[in-house]
Design a protein around this motif. Structure first.
Motif, PDB file in Angstrom:
ATOM      1  N   ASN A   5     -51.524 -30.849 -33.831  1.00 35.63           N
ATOM      2  CA  ASN A   5     -52.478 -31.514 -34.695  1.00 35.63           C
ATOM      3  C   ASN A   5     -51.925 -31.628 -36.115  1.00 35.63           C
ATOM      4  N   LYS A   6     -51.240 -30.580 -36.575  1.00 34.56           N
ATOM      5  CA  LYS A   6     -50.645 -30.591 -37.902  1.00 34.56           C
ATOM      6  C   LYS A   6     -49.540 -31.637 -37.979  1.00 34.56           C
ATOM      7  N   HIS A   7     -48.726 -31.714 -36.927  1.00 32.23           N
ATOM      8  CA  HIS A   7     -47.644 -32.693 -36.889  1.00 32.23           C
ATOM      9  C   HIS A   7     -48.207 -34.117 -36.891  1.00 32.23           C
ATOM     10  N   ASN A   8     -49.303 -34.340 -36.192  1.00 33.63           N
ATOM     11  CA  ASN A   8     -49.928 -35.657 -36.135  1.00 33.63           C
ATOM     12  C   ASN A   8     -50.451 -36.059 -37.516  1.00 33.63           C
ATOM     13  N   LYS A   9     -51.044 -35.125 -38.245  1.00 34.23           N
ATOM     14  CA  LYS A   9     -51.556 -35.438 -39.583  1.00 34.23           C
ATOM     15  C   LYS A   9     -50.424 -35.752 -40.545  1.00 34.23           C
ATOM     16  N   ILE A  10     -49.314 -35.038 -40.451  1.00 34.41           N
ATOM     17  CA  ILE A  10     -48.174 -35.310 -41.318  1.00 34.41           C
ATOM     18  C   ILE A  10     -47.590 -36.677 -41.007  1.00 34.41           C
ATOM     19  N   SER A  11     -47.534 -37.038 -39.737  1.00 40.02           N
ATOM     20  CA  SER A  11     -47.034 -38.361 -39.351  1.00 40.02           C
ATOM     21  C   SER A  11     -47.942 -39.464 -39.878  1.00 40.02           C
ATOM     22  N   GLN A  12     -49.249 -39.271 -39.801  1.00 39.23           N
ATOM     23  CA  GLN A  12     -50.188 -40.252 -40.337  1.00 39.23           C
ATOM     24  C   GLN A  12     -50.029 -40.376 -41.846  1.00 39.23           C
ATOM     25  N   PHE A  13     -49.806 -39.271 -42.526  1.00 37.51           N
ATOM     26  CA  PHE A  13     -49.581 -39.246 -43.966  1.00 37.51           C
ATOM     27  C   PHE A  13     -48.343 -40.063 -44.327  1.00 37.51           C
ATOM     28  N   ARG A  14     -47.270 -39.862 -43.589  1.00 40.18           N
ATOM     29  CA  ARG A  14     -46.026 -40.594 -43.853  1.00 40.18           C
ATOM     30  C   ARG A  14     -46.183 -42.081 -43.573  1.00 40.18           C
ATOM     31  N   VAL A  15     -46.848 -42.420 -42.484  1.00 43.22           N
ATOM     32  CA  VAL A  15     -47.051 -43.833 -42.145  1.00 43.22           C
ATOM     33  C   VAL A  15     -47.894 -44.512 -43.220  1.00 43.22           C
ATOM     34  N   LEU A  16     -48.898 -43.847 -43.734  1.00 40.89           N
ATOM     35  CA  LEU A  16     -49.723 -44.400 -44.803  1.00 40.89           C
ATOM     36  C   LEU A  16     -48.881 -44.676 -46.040  1.00 40.89           C
ATOM     37  N   PHE A  17     -48.039 -43.733 -46.418  1.00 45.82           N
ATOM     38  CA  PHE A  17     -47.186 -43.934 -47.585  1.00 45.82           C
ATOM     39  C   PHE A  17     -46.179 -45.061 -47.370  1.00 45.82           C
ATOM     40  N   VAL A  18     -45.639 -45.175 -46.177  1.00 41.52           N
ATOM     41  CA  VAL A  18     -44.681 -46.245 -45.892  1.00 41.52           C
ATOM     42  C   VAL A  18     -45.366 -47.608 -45.963  1.00 41.52           C
ATOM     43  N   VAL A  19     -46.584 -47.711 -45.454  1.00 39.70           N
ATOM     44  CA  VAL A  19     -47.317 -48.974 -45.513  1.00 39.70           C
ATOM     45  C   VAL A  19     -47.609 -49.359 -46.957  1.00 39.70           C
ATOM     46  N   VAL A  20     -48.033 -48.402 -47.768  1.00 36.35           N
ATOM     47  CA  VAL A  20     -48.294 -48.679 -49.183  1.00 36.35           C
ATOM     48  C   VAL A  20     -47.001 -49.073 -49.894  1.00 36.35           C
ATOM     49  N   ALA A  21     -45.893 -48.427 -49.557  1.00 35.25           N
ATOM     50  CA  ALA A  21     -44.609 -48.764 -50.168  1.00 35.25           C
ATOM     51  C   ALA A  21     -44.182 -50.187 -49.812  1.00 35.25           C
ATOM     52  N   ILE A  22     -44.409 -50.599 -48.578  1.00 37.97           N
ATOM     53  CA  ILE A  22     -44.072 -51.967 -48.173  1.00 37.97           C
ATOM     54  C   ILE A  22     -44.938 -52.974 -48.923  1.00 37.97           C
ATOM     55  N   ILE A  23     -46.212 -52.677 -49.077  1.00 37.32           N
ATOM     56  CA  ILE A  23     -47.105 -53.569 -49.827  1.00 37.32           C
ATOM     57  C   ILE A  23     -46.647 -53.693 -51.272  1.00 37.32           C
ATOM     58  N   LEU A  24     -46.267 -52.581 -51.896  1.00 30.93           N
ATOM     59  CA  LEU A  24     -45.801 -52.630 -53.278  1.00 30.93           C
ATOM     60  C   LEU A  24     -44.478 -53.380 -53.406  1.00 30.93           C
ATOM     61  N   ALA A  25     -43.604 -53.253 -52.420  1.00 31.14           N
ATOM     62  CA  ALA A  25     -42.349 -54.007 -52.455  1.00 31.14           C
ATOM     63  C   ALA A  25     -42.615 -55.507 -52.368  1.00 31.14           C
ATOM     64  N   VAL A  26     -43.582 -55.896 -51.551  1.00 28.68           N
ATOM     65  CA  VAL A  26     -43.947 -57.306 -51.453  1.00 28.68           C
ATOM     66  C   VAL A  26     -44.544 -57.797 -52.772  1.00 28.68           C
ATOM     67  N   VAL A  27     -45.346 -56.969 -53.417  1.00 30.40           N
ATOM     68  CA  VAL A  27     -45.939 -57.343 -54.704  1.00 30.40           C
ATOM     69  C   VAL A  27     -44.861 -57.582 -55.758  1.00 30.40           C
ATOM     70  N   THR A  28     -43.815 -56.751 -55.769  1.00 36.52           N
ATOM     71  CA  THR A  28     -42.752 -56.957 -56.760  1.00 36.52           C
ATOM     72  C   THR A  28     -41.985 -58.249 -56.505  1.00 36.52           C
ATOM     73  N   PHE A  29     -41.902 -58.697 -55.247  1.00 36.49           N
ATOM     74  CA  PHE A  29     -41.241 -59.960 -54.970  1.00 36.49           C
ATOM     75  C   PHE A  29     -42.153 -61.155 -55.261  1.00 36.49           C
TER      76      PHE A  29
END
Length: 93
Positions: A5-29
Motif C-alpha cells: 500500500n505504501k509503494h502504491n501511494k509513492i507511485s501515485q505521488f510520482r505519477v502526479l508530479f510527472v503529469v504536472v511537470a509535463i503540463i508545465l513543460a507544455v505551458v513553457t512552449f
C-alpha cells in the motif's frame, strides 16, 4: 500488505508530479514570450523534477543501492541549484 500500500501511494505521488511537470513543460512552449509565466513555470518544473528524482534517490539509498542513490541525489541537488537562480535572480553561482 502495508508495504504494498505504501509503494502504491509513492507511485501515485510520482505519477502526479510527472503529469504536472509535463503540463508545465507544455505551458513553457505555448507561452515562450510571456516572461513571468515562463519564469514561474520553469521554476516549478525544476522543483518538481528535483522532488521526483529525490524520492527515487531516497528509495535507492533505503534499498542500499549506493551508486544509483548517490547519482539520483546528485541530479536532485543540481536541479535545486537551477531552481535557486530562477526564483532569486540576484544570487549567482
Amino acid at each position: 500488505m502495508e508495504d504494498l500500500n505504501k509503494h502504491n501511494k509513492i507511485s501515485q505521488f510520482r505519477v502526479l508530479f510527472v503529469v504536472v511537470a509535463i503540463i508545465l513543460a507544455v505551458v513553457t512552449f505555448i507561452y515562450p514570450d510571456q516572461r513571468t509565466i515562463n519564469t514561474y513555470a520553469r521554476a516549478i518544473l525544476s522543483l518538481l523534477v528535483s522532488v521526483v528524482v529525490g524520492s527515487y534517490a531516497f528509495d535507492r539509498l533505503r534499498d542500499k543501492k549506493w551508486l544509483a542513490g548517490s547519482a539520483y541525489a546528485f541530479v536532485s541537488v543540481l536541479n535545486l541549484l537551477i531552481f535557486i537562480p530562477i526564483v532569486f535572480p540576484s544570487i549567482h553561482f
